[in-house]
Design an enzyme around this catalytic site. Structure first.
Site: not given
Ligand code: 13P
Length: 231
Positions: A192, A90, A6-7, A162, A213-214
């Site tokens: 994470s 989300h 997920n960008w 995050g 995410g990140g």
């Molecule tokens: P992170 O991997 O940055 O914690 O984000 C997770 C997320 O919200 C994926 O949709």
């Protein structure tokens, strides 16, 4: 096993093209892979990944096919671009843009009806977990959804998104088992996820993949997560 990146609000069309062309050539092991770019980068991603097995997903989708809904995008528009599916619900949509369980349910149901795959997100906040309300929250969020062959749920505890605070494999497994007892669909873990923790998370019996995410913004770390999950 599905690993989806997920960008969020990163990577405009130019960066998306560069990333996806490199992704074509990366060693991703033996897992299903998807990327979820922002709307403006979807066409570029679809084009760059044409002829591969890597799916392109949007990050949200409105329930109506068209209409006076400023700022929204519909399933037929996404399908016309060659987009395969969409994330819905989300926690950032719920937290910052006022999306409700009922709105999420409408989006999920109509996206499925119109032919998109859906990753529907659920998860409790830190305050809810500390108050012992995790199960109640998950039951409420899932009560509006119906199992479907094209539906996947992502369990994303808000306190792990995050923050670098990943759920332990035990916490993830417990939540995933609950989700699956309520809705018989594959369940991804999100929050994470990193190359270092991906293997032990996806090794849990009820963890069917990850929504990253990140760490999905860096090609090397995304590819490393895919490889770790494929073992
Ligand atoms: P992170 O991997 O940055 O914690 O984000 C997770 C997320 O919200 C994926 O949709």
């Amino acid at each position: 096993m599905l690993i989806a990146g997920n960008w969020k609000m990163f990577n405009g069309p130019r960066e998306a093209g560069v990333f996806c062309r490199a992704l074509r050539d990366a060693d991703l092991g033996d897992v299903d892979v998807a990327v979820c770019p922002p709307y403006v980068s979807l066409a570029e991603a679809v084009q760059a990944l044409a002829g591969t097995e890597i799916g392109v997903f949007a990050q949200n989708c409105h329930w109506e096919p068209e209409g006076a809904f400023t700022g929204e995008v519909s399933a037929p528009m996404l399908l016309e671009l060659g987009v395969y599916g969409t994330i819905v619900g989300h926690s950032e949509r719920r937290q910052f843009f006022g999306e409700t369980d009922e709105g999420v349910a409408r989006r999920v149901e109509s996206a499925l009806d119109q032919g998109l795959q859906v990753i529907a997100c659920v998860g409790e906040t830190e305050a809810e977990r500390e108050a012992g309300e995790t199960e109640t929250v998950l039951r409420r969020q899932l009560s509006v959804l119906n199992a479907d062959d094209n539906l996947v749920v992502a369990y994303e505890p808000v306190w792990a998104i995050g923050t670098g605070k990943t759920a332990t494999p035990e916490i993830a497994q417990e939540a995933h088992a609950l989700v699956k007892s309520l809705l018989d669909v594959p369940v991804l873990y999100g929050g994470s996820v990193r190359p270092e923790n991906a293997a032990e998370l996806v090794a849990q019996p009820d963890v069917d993949g990850a929504l990253v995410g990140g760490a999905s913004l860096d090609l090397e770390s995304f590819a490393a997560i895919c490889r770790a999950a494929s073992q």
